[in-house]
Scaffold this motif. Structure first.
Motif: not given
Length: 112
Positions: A16-32
């Motif tokens: 209902e438009n409330e942020l409950l959880a977050v996560i960020s992903l970064f990938e470089k040279d086959g490693i995330a």
């Protein structure tokens, strides 16, 4: 905010438009790597974090990564192990909180 935020993929779970959880992903040279993974205390233990982590695992595979890793609080080790992640290296501390690097080879990882 981190300097490399513009290079990452950012996921959020909303109710209902409330942020409950977050996560960020970064990938470089086959490693995330995922960072900034957090779920509001009142939204924990409802499968929201598991859903987000599964999304990140899928995205890392789509990006062609062979490995996914994070710095995990030891208090959350069982959560990461359910996804097939295993500790690598020595325990270290951020402030007084013990952490370990947890790694998931993406070629044969389960989804939870």
């Amino acid at each position: 905010m981190l300097a490399e935020d513009a290079d990452g993929y950012h996921f959020g779970a909303f109710r209902e438009n409330e942020l409950l959880a977050v996560i960020s992903l970064f990938e470089k040279d086959g490693i995330a790597r995922f960072r900034k993974f957090a779920t509001r205390p009142d939204a924990q233990r409802q499968g929201i974090g598991s859903h987000l982590l599964n999304q990140v695992i899928d995205k890392a595979r789509q990006l062609g990564a062979d490995k996914l890793w994070c710095d995990a609080r030891l208090s959350a080790a069982a959560f990461y192990q359910r996804f097939g992640m295993e500790p690598e290296g020595e325990v270290f501390f951020k402030d007084e909180i013990p952490y370990a690097k947890y790694v998931l080879p993406l070629s044969n990882s389960p989804t939870v």
